[in-house]
Design a protein around this motif. Structure first.
Motif, PDB file in Angstrom:
ATOM      1  N   TYR A  35       0.908  -1.313   0.295  1.00  0.00           N
ATOM      2  CA  TYR A  35      -0.218   0.163   0.277  1.00  0.00           C
ATOM      3  C   TYR A  35       1.266   1.125  -0.083  1.00  0.00           C
ATOM      4  CZ  TYR A  35      -3.563  -3.411   0.574  1.00  0.00           C
ATOM      5  OH  TYR A  35      -4.846  -4.250   0.814  1.00  0.00           O
ATOM      6  N   THR A  37       1.314   5.542   0.490  1.00  0.00           N
ATOM      7  CA  THR A  37       1.077   6.595   1.631  1.00  0.00           C
ATOM      8  C   THR A  37       0.170   7.095   0.248  1.00  0.00           C
ATOM      9  OG1 THR A  37       3.788   6.865   1.769  1.00  0.00           O
ATOM     10  CG2 THR A  37       2.166   9.179   2.411  1.00  0.00           C
ATOM     11  N   ASN A  38      -0.612   7.454   1.380  1.00  0.00           N
ATOM     12  CA  ASN A  38      -2.486   8.203   1.608  1.00  0.00           C
ATOM     13  C   ASN A  38      -2.899   7.513   0.866  1.00  0.00           C
ATOM     14  OD1 ASN A  38      -1.348  11.074   2.288  1.00  0.00           O
ATOM     15  ND2 ASN A  38      -0.596  11.092   0.714  1.00  0.00           N
ATOM     16  N   GLU A  39      -2.885   6.012   0.683  1.00  0.00           N
ATOM     17  CA  GLU A  39      -3.821   5.104  -0.021  1.00  0.00           C
ATOM     18  C   GLU A  39      -4.596   4.816   0.992  1.00  0.00           C
ATOM     19  OE1 GLU A  39      -3.927   1.456  -2.693  1.00  0.00           O
ATOM     20  OE2 GLU A  39      -2.220   1.773  -2.545  1.00  0.00           O
ATOM     21  N   GLU A  40      -6.263   4.432   1.004  1.00  0.00           N
ATOM     22  CA  GLU A  40      -7.437   4.582   2.374  1.00  0.00           C
ATOM     23  C   GLU A  40      -7.562   3.302   1.511  1.00  0.00           C
ATOM     24  OE1 GLU A  40     -10.407   7.376   1.540  1.00  0.00           O
ATOM     25  OE2 GLU A  40      -8.681   8.988   2.358  1.00  0.00           O
ATOM     26  N   ILE A  68      -0.532   5.014  10.256  1.00  0.00           N
ATOM     27  CA  ILE A  68      -1.462   4.928   9.424  1.00  0.00           C
ATOM     28  C   ILE A  68      -2.736   6.011  10.240  1.00  0.00           C
ATOM     29  CG2 ILE A  68      -1.565   2.616   8.709  1.00  0.00           C
ATOM     30  CD1 ILE A  68      -4.571   2.161  10.351  1.00  0.00           C
ATOM     31  N   LEU A  71      -9.223   6.778   9.749  1.00  0.00           N
ATOM     32  CA  LEU A  71     -10.757   8.167   9.382  1.00  0.00           C
ATOM     33  C   LEU A  71     -12.070   8.039   9.961  1.00  0.00           C
ATOM     34  CD1 LEU A  71      -9.067   8.164   5.525  1.00  0.00           C
ATOM     35  CD2 LEU A  71      -8.397   9.868   7.476  1.00  0.00           C
ATOM     36  N   LYS A  89     -12.024   2.622   8.807  1.00  0.00           N
ATOM     37  CA  LYS A  89     -11.254   3.564   7.558  1.00  0.00           C
ATOM     38  C   LYS A  89     -10.400   3.621   8.545  1.00  0.00           C
ATOM     39  CE  LYS A  89     -12.745   6.029   3.585  1.00  0.00           C
ATOM     40  NZ  LYS A  89     -13.645   7.341   3.234  1.00  0.00           N
ATOM     41  N   LYS A  91      -6.082   5.089   6.424  1.00  0.00           N
ATOM     42  CA  LYS A  91      -5.399   6.581   5.219  1.00  0.00           C
ATOM     43  C   LYS A  91      -3.725   5.905   5.498  1.00  0.00           C
ATOM     44  CE  LYS A  91      -4.359  10.344   3.544  1.00  0.00           C
ATOM     45  NZ  LYS A  91      -4.684  11.935   3.548  1.00  0.00           N
ATOM     46  N   THR A  93      -0.317   6.325   5.937  1.00  0.00           N
ATOM     47  CA  THR A  93       0.996   7.574   6.220  1.00  0.00           C
ATOM     48  C   THR A  93       2.155   7.365   6.586  1.00  0.00           C
ATOM     49  OG1 THR A  93       0.403   7.436   8.786  1.00  0.00           O
ATOM     50  CG2 THR A  93      -0.882   9.387   7.775  1.00  0.00           C
TER      51      THR A  93
END
Length: 121
Positions: A35, A37-40, A68, A71, A89, A91, A93
Motif C-alpha cells: 500500500y 502513502t495516502n492510500e485508503e 496509519i 479516518l 477506514k 489512511k 501515512t
C-alpha cells in the motif's frame, strides 16, 4: 509418563483459550501486496470473547495506530454470540519501507489481547 505430559500440555492450551480474547484483523475487500502513502483502505476487526463473560465492554477496545491514520469506524456489531465486528477506514501515512500497523488492545483480568496487524508498504 509421556501421556501425562501430553495431556497436561493439551489441558494448558485449552485453559489459555479460555482466558483470552481472540482478534482476527483483515483487510476488507481485495488485498494488495503493498500500500502506498495516502492510500485508503478498510480494515475489519473481529473479536471473539472466548471466555463469554468478559467484564470489559467491547466499546473499551483500544486501537494503537503507527504509520496509519484512522479516518472513521463503524459501531461494534455482534455478528453471533460472543463475536463482535467493526470496520475501520484508515489512511496509510507511512512512507515506503516504513512500518504501518494497527494494534488491537483489550485489557482485562483474563488476559485480554494486544494484537498487531501490519499493513505492507
Amino acid at each position: 509418563m509421556k501421556k501425562i505430559v501430553f495431556l497436561s500440555l493439551l489441558f494448558a492450551i485449552g485453559l489459555v483459550r479460555l482466558f483470552a480474547c481472540e482478534p482476527i484483523i483483515t483487510i476488507d475487500g481485495k488485498e494488495k501486496s503493498k500500500y502506498k502513502t495516502n492510500e485508503e483502505l478498510i480494515i475489519k476487526v473481529q473479536i471473539t470473547l472466548t471466555h463469554r463473560n468478559c467484564n470489559v465492554d467491547i466499546k473499551n477496545t483500544k486501537f494503537d495506530a503507527e504509520g496509519i491514520k484512522i479516518l472513521s469506524a463503524t459501531d461494534w456489531k455482534e455478528s453471533e454470540p460472543g463475536v463482535w465486528e467493526r470496520k475501520l477506514k484508515v489512511k496509510v501515512t507511512a512512507k515506503k519501507g516504513q512500518t504501518a500497523k494497527i494494534t488491537v488492545i483489550r485489557a482485562c483480568s483474563k488476559g485480554g489481547c494486544n494484537q498487531p496487524f501490519v499493513i505492507p508498504t
